[in-house]
Design an enzyme around this catalytic site. Structure first.
Site, mmCIF file in Angstrom:
data_model
loop_
_atom_site.group_PDB
_atom_site.id
_atom_site.type_symbol
_atom_site.label_atom_id
_atom_site.label_comp_id
_atom_site.label_asym_id
_atom_site.label_seq_id
_atom_site.Cartn_x
_atom_site.Cartn_y
_atom_site.Cartn_z
ATOM 1 N N SER A 194 46.644 -67.609 13.192
ATOM 2 C CA SER A 194 47.548 -68.449 12.408
ATOM 3 C C SER A 194 48.900 -67.778 12.267
ATOM 4 C CB SER A 194 46.933 -68.658 11.024
ATOM 5 O OG SER A 194 47.879 -69.199 10.134
ATOM 6 N N TYR A 206 42.985 -64.964 2.876
ATOM 7 C CA TYR A 206 42.763 -65.736 4.111
ATOM 8 C C TYR A 206 43.583 -65.148 5.254
ATOM 9 C CZ TYR A 206 43.608 -69.361 7.589
ATOM 10 O OH TYR A 206 43.767 -70.026 8.774
ATOM 11 N N LYS A 266 42.607 -63.258 9.075
ATOM 12 C CA LYS A 266 43.110 -63.575 10.422
ATOM 13 C C LYS A 266 43.692 -62.324 11.085
ATOM 14 C CE LYS A 266 41.835 -67.696 10.662
ATOM 15 N NZ LYS A 266 40.790 -68.074 11.617
#
Ligand code: NAD
Ligand code: UD1
Length: 348
Positions: free
Chosen positions: A124, A148, A152
């Site tokens: 992302s 989050y 990643k």
């Protein structure tokens, strides 16, 4: 090719399964359905002319995953399976580390045990944190602002370490900017549970009358009209990029890229259009595409937001031969078609 698609029942995964089938590849879905409805499989079947092979398996269940690999004969893996809500990750960080990192390690271990040496991973633009300069290219400084995003970034690093330790393993981390839209058939799309966190699904729910008004987070950003600017990319373009990535990893002879090849080892590649659009520009484009009005209020900035983010997408063109083809009107038209045909998502 036969491709194991982890998280293939989700929003981006389902579109990618359709794109793989269009190119004659066979997708085998592994999903625990923690954030997807099994009915998506029927929709994929309608679009591809045959039900995809699918296994209800959690990536952290090594024995179950090994059984899928043992019977699989896979040429490559695409890994979409993760929890993805930024807000939730701040409340339940350990669940995010367990699922997103545990799942990634489990998948890499099963790949290793079964000699599968090509991986495409869903990363992302969140790994860039607050941009120092725009557009963002892949050499930009990496930083994270929430758990989050940390999953990643760490997952990319885990994959890079696994590639460094095993010369045969080659992986591409695709750094998505802001995926929106739906398949033009209106049969598959994004079906968030609860109140949508992201802009486009929220606009869709206002348009269909499920929510009264959009809240625009901040009207005083240093941008074209004071609202946040992002690089929205049509999910069908994004899905197509995965097919390009898988085919690029297959190379000419069908084996993973050897030392000296630009895709040998681990490579991070941006997937964006390369152009920023403001919240109000997206609202106006959606109103034009849907014929519905989107009432909104400008409210306080959302904590953690940044003014402007957009990609330099040139590496994707150079290494994968891919560039985005669909514009914001197509994104809005297809999002609206999906939402109006399926006001309750896959539930009806
Ligand atoms: P999604 O939630 O719709 O799809 C993810 C799928 O993975 C779901 O079907 C879920 O049930 C499954 N899953 C989750 N954990 C699993 C596990 N442990 N075992 C098996 N299955 C599991 O999400 P999406 O929007 O399609 O996103 C796909 C990937 O792309 C995710 O990794 C996400 O972090 C990443 N990503 C998404 C966006 C976005 O805006 N949608 C942006 C950047 C990156
Ligand atoms: C979100 C994620 C990010 C992920 C990215 C790609 C958050 C905080 N971040 O970022 O990790 O990589 O999606 O999918 O969720 N907006 C409103 N009203 C709303 C919703 C959003 O005004 O109800 C604005 C935001 O302030 C922002 C823009 O719309 O300016 C886009 O927001 P969103 O869709 O949540 O995406 P990102 O913030 O880019």
């Amino acid at each position: 090719m036969r491709i194991l698609v982890a998280g293939g029942a989700g929003y981006i995964g389902s579109h990618t399964c359709v794109a793989l089938a269009e190119r004659g590849h066979q997708a085998v879905i592994v999903d625990n359905h923690c954030n997807s409805a099994p009915t998506v499989l029927d929709r994929i079947a309608r679009l591809t002319g045959g039900a995809p092979e699918a296994h209800r398996v959690d990536l952290r269940d090594a024995a179950a995953l090994d059984r899928v690999f043992a019977d699989g004969g896979f040429d490559a893996v695409i890994h979409f399976a993760a929890l993805k809500s930024v807000g939730e990750s701040c409340v339940r960080p350990l669940d995010y580390f367990e699922n997103n990192l545990g799942g990634t390690v489990g998948l890499l271990q099963s790949m290793q045990r079964h000699g599968v040496d090509r991986l495409v991973f869903s990363s992302s633009a969140t790994v860039y944190g607050e941009p120092e300069a725009l557009p963002l290219d892949e050499s930009a400084r990496l930083s994270v602002t929430n758990p989050y995003g940390r999953t990643k970034l760490i997952a990319e690093q885990i994959i890079a370490d696994a590639c460094a330790a095993d010369v045969r393993l080659c992986a591409i981390s695709l750094r998505y900017f802001n995926p929106v839209g739906a398949h033009p058939s209106g049969l598959i799309g994004e079906a968030p549970s609860g109140v949508p966190n992201n802009l486009m699904p929220y606009i869709c729910q206002v348009a269909v009358g499920q929510r009264a008004r959009l809240q625009v987070f901040g009207g005083d950003w240093p941008t074209i009209d004071g609202t946040g600017v992002r690089d929205y990319i049509h999910v069908v373009d994004l899905a197509r990029a995965h097919v390009h990535a898988i085919e690029a990893l297959a190379g000419e002879g069908g084996s993973a890229p050897a030392a000296g090849h630009p895709l040998h080892g681990h490579t991070a590649i941006n997937l964006g259009v390369g152009r920023g659009i403001s919240v109000l520009e997206l609202v106006r484009a959606f109103e034009a595409a849907s014929g519905r009005s989107i009432p909104y209020d400008i409210v306080a900035r959302r904590p953690g937001d940044v003014a402007e983010v957009y990609a330099d997408p040139r590496l994707a063109e150079a290494l994968l031969g891919w560039r985005a083809a669909l514009d914001v009107d197509a994104m809005c038209r297809d999002a609206w078609r999906w939402q109006s045909m399926n006001p309750g998502g896959y539930a009806g």
